[in-house]
Design an enzyme around this catalytic site. Sequence first.
Site, PDB file in Angstrom:
ATOM      1  N   HIS A 133       0.874  -1.189   0.000  1.00 24.99           N
ATOM      2  CA  HIS A 133       0.000   0.000   0.000  1.00 24.99           C
ATOM      3  C   HIS A 133       0.908   1.236   0.000  1.00 24.99           C
ATOM      4  O   HIS A 133       1.685   1.422  -0.924  1.00 24.99           O
ATOM      5  CB  HIS A 133      -0.920  -0.102   1.224  1.00 24.99           C
ATOM      6  CG  HIS A 133      -2.052   0.873   1.269  1.00 24.99           C
ATOM      7  ND1 HIS A 133      -2.400   1.673   0.220  1.00 24.99           N
ATOM      8  CD2 HIS A 133      -2.930   1.182   2.273  1.00 24.99           C
ATOM      9  CE1 HIS A 133      -3.432   2.419   0.568  1.00 24.99           C
ATOM     10  NE2 HIS A 133      -3.780   2.149   1.815  1.00 24.99           N
ATOM     11  N   HIS A 163      -2.270  -2.012  -9.736  1.00 24.32           N
ATOM     12  CA  HIS A 163      -3.200  -1.415  -8.788  1.00 24.32           C
ATOM     13  C   HIS A 163      -4.478  -2.239  -8.809  1.00 24.32           C
ATOM     14  O   HIS A 163      -4.871  -2.743  -9.853  1.00 24.32           O
ATOM     15  CB  HIS A 163      -3.514   0.041  -9.194  1.00 24.32           C
ATOM     16  CG  HIS A 163      -4.113   0.839  -8.096  1.00 24.32           C
ATOM     17  ND1 HIS A 163      -5.455   0.789  -7.812  1.00 24.32           N
ATOM     18  CD2 HIS A 163      -3.559   1.667  -7.194  1.00 24.32           C
ATOM     19  CE1 HIS A 163      -5.699   1.585  -6.787  1.00 24.32           C
ATOM     20  NE2 HIS A 163      -4.556   2.119  -6.382  1.00 24.32           N
ATOM     21  N   ASP A 167       2.861   5.645  -6.634  1.00 29.77           N
ATOM     22  CA  ASP A 167       4.102   5.515  -5.878  1.00 29.77           C
ATOM     23  C   ASP A 167       5.344   5.406  -6.747  1.00 29.77           C
ATOM     24  O   ASP A 167       6.463   5.443  -6.236  1.00 29.77           O
ATOM     25  CB  ASP A 167       4.035   4.278  -4.968  1.00 29.77           C
ATOM     26  CG  ASP A 167       3.131   4.525  -3.789  1.00 29.77           C
ATOM     27  OD1 ASP A 167       3.179   5.646  -3.258  1.00 29.77           O
ATOM     28  OD2 ASP A 167       2.377   3.617  -3.408  1.00 29.77           O
TER      29      ASP A 167
END
Length: 436
Positions: free
Chosen positions: A267, A306, A362
Amino acid sequence: MSIDTADAILRTGESQLSLPLLHSTEGSDAYDVSKLLKETGRVTLDPGFVNTASCRSAITYIDGDAGILRYRGYPIEQLAEESTYLETAYLLIFGELPTEGQLAAWVDEITRHTFVHENVKRLMEAFRYDAHPMGMLISSVAALSTFYPDALRIDDAETRMIETKRLIAKVPTLAAWAYRHSRGFPYVYPQNDLGFTGNFLSMMFRMAEPRYVADPVLERALEVLFILHADHEQNCSASAMRSIGSSHVDPYSALSGAAAALYGPLHGGANEAVLRMLAEIGDVRHVPAYVERVKGGEVKLMGFGHRVYKNYDPRARIIKQTADSVFEVTGRNPLLDIALELERIALEDEYFVSRKLYPNVDFYSGLIYQALGLPVGMFPVMFAIPRTAGWLAQWLEGIVDPEQKIARPRQLYLGSDERDYVPIERRAAVEAASVA
Ligand code: ACO
């Protein structure tokens, strides 16, 4: 929201149950299975809640196939271009963009709450010199609940709002102090004549100078990063926030749990993992060999893939542009070339294309944080600061939702049938008999 009844009929033996179809404003409609257990004695099995809507929500909308992210209907691209983090936080929490007066009052109230009790500082000072800043943040947020025992009055709207403002205001202070601790630097108090991100940068980087003024490009870049990270509907940490909050614990304890969920490498910890991965690859020439290891299932390509986006994460696109403006001030991050090459190869490779694996938020954010001089341990902390607004918006919505109950899933039990307790001196013999 309208209801079409009997859009799905479930037949179990003699009885049948109609599952009303609930229409969403946009995105997947939902079958209402809330009467399933009571009417049929059966449950649904959905590991990871991949097919399950846990609540009705009006905060954030994602279309993973189209790469769309909107807060309260406003496209993320427009907010990143036009808004500020605190205005976006207001939008998430209250549902509408503020008027000038509302925004000024909101900013003023958040700013007044940036200080924390001196004992919180002492508590943070007690951590080891090499404590992970995320562990420090999670612990100090939980500790705040002991300073605000009234926060337990979650049924009171005014209390909920005070704690909401306190959390948005104090999390950056705790985050900056976790960083200062890791460097062995004295903690810097908030400077309330600065803006939200300017004050944060001052608490992070001020040394001997009486007043720290951040580079406006970096201040704005951080503002954009904070807007992009402010909410992301029912992800792992938001679900943790709602789930813990559903027990009616205070929001500090719930938010500490949400931050813990964010800490994991699948995460919010992924941006840290991306930088470690880029450093491990070390050179553009090693990228093809690394991609082969990924395809062989040996390692994952961190910052890729994702649960919801099966297209380019819209936040990653904006972050890539933000990175360029930051690098003009800080100098180019040498790991950027490895990242760009990884992205180029992955976007052309059948393995990634067929699985719809694209860069997520990210993939590039860590490169910016590193260019700002932050150690990798601070990356998930940088994610948690803005996500505080989203967690609180989700919590506030859940608390007043009359449909919400304490989160308590069922299971499909696959363990042993009933059996009798075996005294310890007889266990070896019983086990030998069962093997024979
Ligand atoms: N690298 C290589 N292969 C991957 C990756 C990856 N990063 N992500 C998914 N896959 C593969 C899986 O191995 C699987 O392959 P298979 O069908 O041959 O078994 C297929 O793609 C589907 O993946 P799932 O694991 O089913 O996807 P899921 O939705 O459960 O996982 C997740 C999503 C956890 C984000 C995953 O893509 C991942 O681990 N990515 C790396 C970590 C990361 O970047 N996390 C940050 C997410 S963004 C955020 O939380 C803010």
